[in-house]
Design an enzyme around this catalytic site. Structure first.
Site, mmCIF file in Angstrom:
data_model
loop_
_atom_site.group_PDB
_atom_site.id
_atom_site.type_symbol
_atom_site.label_atom_id
_atom_site.label_comp_id
_atom_site.label_asym_id
_atom_site.label_seq_id
_atom_site.Cartn_x
_atom_site.Cartn_y
_atom_site.Cartn_z
ATOM 1 N N SER A 193 0.719 -1.163 -0.132
ATOM 2 C CA SER A 193 0.083 0.022 0.033
ATOM 3 C C SER A 193 1.004 1.251 0.066
ATOM 4 O O SER A 193 1.769 1.358 -0.842
ATOM 5 C CB SER A 193 -0.910 -0.028 1.294
ATOM 6 O OG SER A 193 -2.187 0.858 0.867
ATOM 7 N N LYS A 197 4.312 1.908 -2.598
ATOM 8 C CA LYS A 197 4.507 3.196 -3.256
ATOM 9 C C LYS A 197 6.167 3.426 -2.976
ATOM 10 O O LYS A 197 6.791 3.812 -3.584
ATOM 11 C CB LYS A 197 3.854 4.459 -2.971
ATOM 12 C CG LYS A 197 2.236 4.111 -3.071
ATOM 13 C CD LYS A 197 1.447 5.334 -2.677
ATOM 14 C CE LYS A 197 -0.013 5.244 -1.884
ATOM 15 N NZ LYS A 197 -0.976 4.662 -2.587
ATOM 16 N N TRP A 284 -10.156 0.754 -4.864
ATOM 17 C CA TRP A 284 -9.481 1.961 -4.640
ATOM 18 C C TRP A 284 -8.272 2.174 -4.981
ATOM 19 O O TRP A 284 -7.785 3.116 -5.418
ATOM 20 C CB TRP A 284 -9.359 2.291 -2.988
ATOM 21 C CG TRP A 284 -8.999 3.655 -2.238
ATOM 22 C CD1 TRP A 284 -7.890 3.869 -1.781
ATOM 23 C CD2 TRP A 284 -9.611 4.641 -2.452
ATOM 24 N NE1 TRP A 284 -7.849 5.067 -1.190
ATOM 25 C CE2 TRP A 284 -9.018 5.659 -1.661
ATOM 26 C CE3 TRP A 284 -10.689 5.326 -3.341
ATOM 27 C CZ2 TRP A 284 -9.177 7.009 -1.684
ATOM 28 C CZ3 TRP A 284 -11.309 6.637 -3.051
ATOM 29 C CH2 TRP A 284 -10.368 7.424 -2.250
ATOM 30 N N HIS A 315 -7.527 -5.552 0.051
ATOM 31 C CA HIS A 315 -6.315 -5.023 0.307
ATOM 32 C C HIS A 315 -5.870 -5.425 1.558
ATOM 33 O O HIS A 315 -6.264 -5.271 2.618
ATOM 34 C CB HIS A 315 -6.846 -3.372 0.616
ATOM 35 C CG HIS A 315 -5.736 -2.475 0.640
ATOM 36 N ND1 HIS A 315 -5.132 -2.032 -0.421
ATOM 37 C CD2 HIS A 315 -5.253 -1.819 1.836
ATOM 38 C CE1 HIS A 315 -4.266 -1.161 -0.204
ATOM 39 N NE2 HIS A 315 -4.361 -1.092 1.466
#
Ligand code: GCU
Length: 330
Positions: A193, A197, A284, A315
């Site tokens: 998540s 990144k 999302w 997720h």
């Protein structure tokens, strides 16, 4: 500009450039420029931090990195799990949401059984996940200019993702001190998540990592921003402005004006390896947009070095995701 289709809609993304140019644009416009190398760096070790770890199959040490940056001291802890009596171990540097070993996102004993060494740290031990730029590494960099709120950085000064990525590089500095104990052709930087990144940014900039893995990294991670579903630049900049540099704010509702898109980040990993993982119900993050990111970057990779896959479900950084990553590395 290159025309592509995101869910049947035509969008245009900037064409790939040289690695240096892409990394420069990404730091200038999105994440901010990472600090330089520390002026001084040393490590101290608490051996067998967890006694009898994994029935003795592995040792778990707690290491502290002692850093001098901009003339100021800074330190943070990380954890090193080494399977016993083995040489040339493949290894993960996992940027984690907490210090626990194992952690719900890190099935440590299973990874040991697969023959991997694992380095991990709690990102909040580097600088907290909030707008406080007086805390930890941020305080060292911004010093007296920083404040707990309302602090304006210069437009391309680093946000917190850049600082967490920098810390992961210091963990790699430690791994290098272990020499033949580790197999550097199978060195993996990974995260989930927001930390996916972070793993992508770290791996794009630091060529010592042979493999880069992002799990459900979504917006401002592996996902192409133009035409993306779910989270947009507006959402992420309004809730988490401190993750990025100030320049990124100017692309709220102006994604089409960005002189880059996320395929720049993925392509900067070439010719090494990247695996971007998605979860089918994580709309999302947008699995389709993450797949497109890999597709648009894949032209600069050798065959099989850039991959995307979708796991069923929500997720989460699950055992299934780890097993898929292990198969990719092996
Ligand atoms: C939020 C944020 C995402 C991020 C996620 C996470 O949902 O909008 O961009 O990836 O938090 O880190 O869990």
């Amino acid at each position: 500009m290159e025309a592509i289709y995101q869910r049947g809609t035509r969008v245009t993304v900037p064409e790939l450039q040289s690695r240096d140019q892409m990394l420069n644009i990404l730091q200038e416009e999105e994440y901010g420029f990472l600090p330089g190398k520390p002026e001084k760096l040393s490590f101290t070790k608490e051996e067998n931090f967890i006694q009898g770890f994994c029935a003795g199959k592995a040792a778990c040490d707690r290491i502290t990195a002692h850093i001098q940056l901009n003339g100021k001291p800074f330190s943070f802890p990380f954890y090193c799990v080494l399977p016993a009596k083995k040489e040339r171990l493949p290894f993960f540097v996992h940027i984690n949401f907490g210090p626990e070993i194992p952690h719900r996102y890190m099935p440590t004993e299973e990874l040991v059984d697969e023959g991997f060494a694992i380095f991990s740290f709690d990102y909040n031990d580097v600088t907290r996940d909030n707008a406080d730029f007086t805390d930890g590494l941020a305080g060292v960099i911004y010093g007296d200019d920083a404040s707990k709120d309302g602090f304006c950085r210069k437009p391309s000064d680093p946000g917190k993702i850049a600082l967490w990525a920098w810390a992961a590089m210091r963990v790699m500095d430690y791994a290098e001190t272990l020499g033949d104990k580790l197999d550097f052709t199978k060195s993996v930087i990974c995260g989930h998540s927001r930390l996916g990144k972070t793993a992508l940014l770290c791996g794009a900039l630091d060529e010592r990592f042979a493999y880069v893995h992002s799990n459900d990294s979504g917006c401002s991670g592996a996902a192409i921003t133009r035409g993306k579903m779910g989270e947009r630049v507006r959402h992420i900049c309004e809730r988490f402005p401190f993750w990025f540099c100030e320049n990124y704010q100017q692309y709220i509702d102006r994604e089409d004006q960005m002189p880059f898109d996320q395929h720049y980040l993925l392509a900067s990993i070439a010719p090494r390896h990247v695996l971007a993982a998605s979860a089918s119900e994580d709309l999302w993050a947008d699995p389709e947009a993450e797949k497109l990111g890999i597709e648009l970057a894949s032209g600069v990779f050798p065959e099989g070095h850039a991959a995307h896959y979708v796991r069923e479900g929500l997720h989460y950084f699950s055992r299934d995701d780890w097993h898929h990553l292990i198969r990719f590395v092996e």
